[in-house]
Design a protein around this motif. Structure first.
Motif, PDB file in Angstrom:
ATOM      1  N   LEU A  71      48.625 -12.891  11.789  1.00 52.89           N
ATOM      2  CA  LEU A  71      47.545 -13.865  12.000  1.00 52.89           C
ATOM      3  C   LEU A  71      47.251 -14.623  10.710  1.00 52.89           C
ATOM      4  O   LEU A  71      46.993 -15.825  10.742  1.00 52.89           O
ATOM      5  CB  LEU A  71      46.294 -13.168  12.534  1.00 52.89           C
ATOM      6  N   ASP A  72      47.310 -13.924   9.580  1.00 59.32           N
ATOM      7  CA  ASP A  72      47.117 -14.573   8.284  1.00 59.32           C
ATOM      8  C   ASP A  72      48.188 -15.645   8.062  1.00 59.32           C
ATOM      9  O   ASP A  72      47.875 -16.743   7.600  1.00 59.32           O
ATOM     10  CB  ASP A  72      47.166 -13.523   7.178  1.00 59.32           C
ATOM     11  N   GLN A  73      49.427 -15.358   8.409  1.00 56.42           N
ATOM     12  CA  GLN A  73      50.509 -16.336   8.260  1.00 56.42           C
ATOM     13  C   GLN A  73      50.311 -17.551   9.168  1.00 56.42           C
ATOM     14  O   GLN A  73      50.845 -18.614   8.898  1.00 56.42           O
ATOM     15  CB  GLN A  73      51.862 -15.690   8.577  1.00 56.42           C
ATOM     16  N   ARG A  74      49.528 -17.379  10.232  1.00 54.59           N
ATOM     17  CA  ARG A  74      49.283 -18.468  11.174  1.00 54.59           C
ATOM     18  C   ARG A  74      47.963 -19.181  10.907  1.00 54.59           C
ATOM     19  O   ARG A  74      47.477 -19.942  11.734  1.00 54.59           O
ATOM     20  CB  ARG A  74      49.347 -17.928  12.598  1.00 54.59           C
ATOM     21  N   GLY A  75      47.370 -18.917   9.746  1.00 52.12           N
ATOM     22  CA  GLY A  75      46.176 -19.638   9.342  1.00 52.12           C
ATOM     23  C   GLY A  75      44.866 -19.032   9.790  1.00 52.12           C
ATOM     24  O   GLY A  75      43.806 -19.607   9.534  1.00 52.12           O
ATOM     25  N   LEU A  76      44.880 -17.885  10.442  1.00 53.95           N
ATOM     26  CA  LEU A  76      43.644 -17.213  10.830  1.00 53.95           C
ATOM     27  C   LEU A  76      43.318 -16.153   9.788  1.00 53.95           C
ATOM     28  O   LEU A  76      44.159 -15.320   9.458  1.00 53.95           O
ATOM     29  CB  LEU A  76      43.789 -16.538  12.199  1.00 53.95           C
ATOM     30  N   ARG A  77      42.105 -16.191   9.278  1.00 54.14           N
ATOM     31  CA  ARG A  77      41.688 -15.215   8.276  1.00 54.14           C
ATOM     32  C   ARG A  77      40.769 -14.199   8.915  1.00 54.14           C
ATOM     33  O   ARG A  77      39.955 -14.538   9.780  1.00 54.14           O
ATOM     34  CB  ARG A  77      40.941 -15.910   7.125  1.00 54.14           C
ATOM     35  N   GLN A  78      40.892 -12.960   8.463  1.00 52.26           N
ATOM     36  CA  GLN A  78      40.029 -11.919   8.998  1.00 52.26           C
ATOM     37  C   GLN A  78      38.602 -12.165   8.510  1.00 52.26           C
ATOM     38  O   GLN A  78      38.369 -12.394   7.315  1.00 52.26           O
ATOM     39  CB  GLN A  78      40.503 -10.535   8.588  1.00 52.26           C
ATOM     40  N   ALA A  79      37.665 -12.164   9.450  1.00 47.81           N
ATOM     41  CA  ALA A  79      36.259 -12.416   9.119  1.00 47.81           C
ATOM     42  C   ALA A  79      35.715 -11.290   8.245  1.00 47.81           C
ATOM     43  O   ALA A  79      36.095 -10.125   8.400  1.00 47.81           O
ATOM     44  CB  ALA A  79      35.438 -12.544  10.401  1.00 47.81           C
ATOM     45  N   LYS A  80      34.842 -11.647   7.348  1.00 51.84           N
ATOM     46  CA  LYS A  80      34.211 -10.650   6.482  1.00 51.84           C
ATOM     47  C   LYS A  80      33.272  -9.793   7.340  1.00 51.84           C
ATOM     48  O   LYS A  80      32.681 -10.277   8.302  1.00 51.84           O
ATOM     49  CB  LYS A  80      33.442 -11.344   5.370  1.00 51.84           C
ATOM     50  N   PRO A  81      33.155  -8.509   6.987  1.00 48.64           N
ATOM     51  CA  PRO A  81      32.265  -7.629   7.756  1.00 48.64           C
ATOM     52  C   PRO A  81      30.859  -8.222   7.864  1.00 48.64           C
ATOM     53  O   PRO A  81      30.298  -8.710   6.888  1.00 48.64           O
ATOM     54  CB  PRO A  81      32.259  -6.324   6.950  1.00 48.64           C
ATOM     55  N   GLY A  82      30.310  -8.204   9.047  1.00 44.92           N
ATOM     56  CA  GLY A  82      28.971  -8.720   9.287  1.00 44.92           C
ATOM     57  C   GLY A  82      28.913 -10.192   9.644  1.00 44.92           C
ATOM     58  O   GLY A  82      27.884 -10.683  10.092  1.00 44.92           O
ATOM     59  N   SER A  83      30.026 -10.923   9.450  1.00 47.82           N
ATOM     60  CA  SER A  83      30.022 -12.345   9.804  1.00 47.82           C
ATOM     61  C   SER A  83      30.661 -12.534  11.182  1.00 47.82           C
ATOM     62  O   SER A  83      31.435 -11.707  11.650  1.00 47.82           O
ATOM     63  CB  SER A  83      30.755 -13.178   8.752  1.00 47.82           C
ATOM     64  N   LYS A  84      30.308 -13.641  11.810  1.00 44.72           N
ATOM     65  CA  LYS A  84      30.785 -13.935  13.164  1.00 44.72           C
ATOM     66  C   LYS A  84      32.193 -14.520  13.110  1.00 44.72           C
ATOM     67  O   LYS A  84      32.468 -15.441  12.346  1.00 44.72           O
ATOM     68  CB  LYS A  84      29.823 -14.925  13.820  1.00 44.72           C
ATOM     69  N   ALA A  85      33.085 -13.971  13.922  1.00 43.88           N
ATOM     70  CA  ALA A  85      34.461 -14.467  13.994  1.00 43.88           C
ATOM     71  C   ALA A  85      34.595 -15.458  15.140  1.00 43.88           C
ATOM     72  O   ALA A  85      33.787 -15.466  16.071  1.00 43.88           O
ATOM     73  CB  ALA A  85      35.421 -13.308  14.199  1.00 43.88           C
ATOM     74  N   ASP A  86      35.622 -16.288  15.077  1.00 43.54           N
ATOM     75  CA  ASP A  86      35.911 -17.230  16.159  1.00 43.54           C
ATOM     76  C   ASP A  86      36.678 -16.556  17.293  1.00 43.54           C
ATOM     77  O   ASP A  86      36.522 -16.903  18.455  1.00 43.54           O
ATOM     78  CB  ASP A  86      36.751 -18.410  15.639  1.00 43.54           C
ATOM     79  N   VAL A  87      37.541 -15.601  16.915  1.00 43.95           N
ATOM     80  CA  VAL A  87      38.419 -14.939  17.885  1.00 43.95           C
ATOM     81  C   VAL A  87      38.339 -13.429  17.683  1.00 43.95           C
ATOM     82  O   VAL A  87      38.294 -12.952  16.551  1.00 43.95           O
ATOM     83  CB  VAL A  87      39.894 -15.399  17.685  1.00 43.95           C
ATOM     84  N   SER A  88      38.321 -12.706  18.799  1.00 39.79           N
ATOM     85  CA  SER A  88      38.405 -11.245  18.766  1.00 39.79           C
ATOM     86  C   SER A  88      39.815 -10.841  19.175  1.00 39.79           C
ATOM     87  O   SER A  88      40.397 -11.445  20.087  1.00 39.79           O
ATOM     88  CB  SER A  88      37.408 -10.620  19.737  1.00 39.79           C
ATOM     89  N   VAL A  89      40.347  -9.832  18.515  1.00 36.26           N
ATOM     90  CA  VAL A  89      41.716  -9.384  18.776  1.00 36.26           C
ATOM     91  C   VAL A  89      41.687  -7.957  19.299  1.00 36.26           C
ATOM     92  O   VAL A  89      40.978  -7.102  18.759  1.00 36.26           O
ATOM     93  CB  VAL A  89      42.573  -9.441  17.489  1.00 36.26           C
ATOM     94  N   GLN A  90      42.466  -7.736  20.350  1.00 33.39           N
ATOM     95  CA  GLN A  90      42.619  -6.388  20.892  1.00 33.39           C
ATOM     96  C   GLN A  90      44.079  -6.197  21.273  1.00 33.39           C
ATOM     97  O   GLN A  90      44.712  -7.121  21.796  1.00 33.39           O
ATOM     98  CB  GLN A  90      41.726  -6.185  22.108  1.00 33.39           C
ATOM     99  N   THR A  91      44.612  -5.030  20.959  1.00 33.33           N
ATOM    100  CA  THR A  91      46.015  -4.741  21.259  1.00 33.33           C
ATOM    101  C   THR A  91      46.104  -3.531  22.183  1.00 33.33           C
ATOM    102  O   THR A  91      45.185  -2.704  22.231  1.00 33.33           O
ATOM    103  CB  THR A  91      46.815  -4.460  19.967  1.00 33.33           C
ATOM    104  N   TYR A  92      47.224  -3.466  22.886  1.00 33.61           N
ATOM    105  CA  TYR A  92      47.488  -2.364  23.806  1.00 33.61           C
ATOM    106  C   TYR A  92      48.905  -1.861  23.575  1.00 33.61           C
ATOM    107  O   TYR A  92      49.835  -2.661  23.405  1.00 33.61           O
ATOM    108  CB  TYR A  92      47.378  -2.830  25.261  1.00 33.61           C
ATOM    109  N   LEU A  93      49.051  -0.553  23.587  1.00 30.75           N
ATOM    110  CA  LEU A  93      50.364   0.070  23.570  1.00 30.75           C
ATOM    111  C   LEU A  93      50.483   0.837  24.880  1.00 30.75           C
ATOM    112  O   LEU A  93      49.775   1.822  25.100  1.00 30.75           O
ATOM    113  CB  LEU A  93      50.532   1.002  22.370  1.00 30.75           C
ATOM    114  N   ILE A  94      51.347   0.343  25.747  1.00 30.32           N
ATOM    115  CA  ILE A  94      51.492   0.886  27.093  1.00 30.32           C
ATOM    116  C   ILE A  94      52.865   1.538  27.191  1.00 30.32           C
ATOM    117  O   ILE A  94      53.881   0.886  26.937  1.00 30.32           O
ATOM    118  CB  ILE A  94      51.351  -0.229  28.143  1.00 30.32           C
ATOM    119  N   VAL A  95      52.894   2.801  27.544  1.00 31.47           N
ATOM    120  CA  VAL A  95      54.153   3.527  27.666  1.00 31.47           C
ATOM    121  C   VAL A  95      54.321   3.942  29.120  1.00 31.47           C
ATOM    122  O   VAL A  95      53.436   4.571  29.708  1.00 31.47           O
ATOM    123  CB  VAL A  95      54.188   4.760  26.738  1.00 31.47           C
TER     124      VAL A  95
END
Length: 189
Positions: A71-95
């Motif tokens: 995400l950093d390589q694509r121009g999205l920076r991780q929001a600082k703790p306590g600040s509002k982010a534009d996008v939330s990320v969630q991942t799944y590992l399905i076996v």
């Protein structure tokens, strides 16, 4: 000899499954250029099934780091703790457990014209069908608009699990490559 052919054909079949076909979907009405930062929607990695044999803090660390780097390589920076982010990320590992049936025909005749064949398929051969069980892992990455919680982008890929991969460095490399492949089409063009 025939057993080796059956195993070889199964190996070729599995290698065809190991091509990492990537699926993407996104909300075309969203302005992806407006998304500048992101944060994890906890739990950041969900396991399906919720099985302690699959869950690993080490795997989760690797996936989180790989997603963060991509995400950093694509121009999205991780929001600082306590600040509002534009996008939330969630991942799944399905076996999932899967099964492949492989049939092999050993020998046999052919269309005959001799006095005993009467134009039918000749005998003497036999078919053998074997069942092979294997596991397929799917990595899915979801990006949700932090304002309304709606899914705006999803990418996923599946591959046959390599149970012989015991080197942590190789696991790290495999996860990084898989995450890069999934996020390759983000942002959508």
């Amino acid at each position: 000899m025939f057993r080796r052919l059956a195993v070889l054909s199964f190996a070729v079949l599995l290698s065809a499954c190991d091509t990492n076909r990537v699926n993407h979907d996104f909300d075309a009405s969203r302005d992806f250029g407006a998304y500048r930062n992101w944060s994890w929607k906890e739990p950041g990695l969900q396991y399906r099934p919720d099985d302690p044999r699959i869950k690993s803090d080490l795997t989760e660390q690797r996936i989180r780091q790989a997603v963060s780097d991509q995400l950093d390589q694509r121009g999205l920076r991780q929001a600082k703790p306590g600040s509002k982010a534009d996008v939330s990320v969630q991942t799944y590992l399905i076996v999932e457990d899967r099964q492949q049936l492989v049939s092999t025909n050993y020998g046999g005749g052919g269309w005959g014209g001799g006095p005993w064949s009467r134009g039918y398929w000749g005998g003497g051969g036999f078919n053998e069908t074997r069942s092979y069980d294997y596991k397929v892992a799917t990595l899915q990455i979801d990006l949700l608009d932090a304002k309304d919680g709606k899914l705006v982008w999803r990418g996923s890929t599946e591959q046959v699990m390599n149970t012989s991969q015991t080197d942590p460095g190789a696991r790290d490399t495999a996860i990084r490559q898989t995450v890069a492949k999934v996020l390759e089409q983000y942002p959508p063009r």
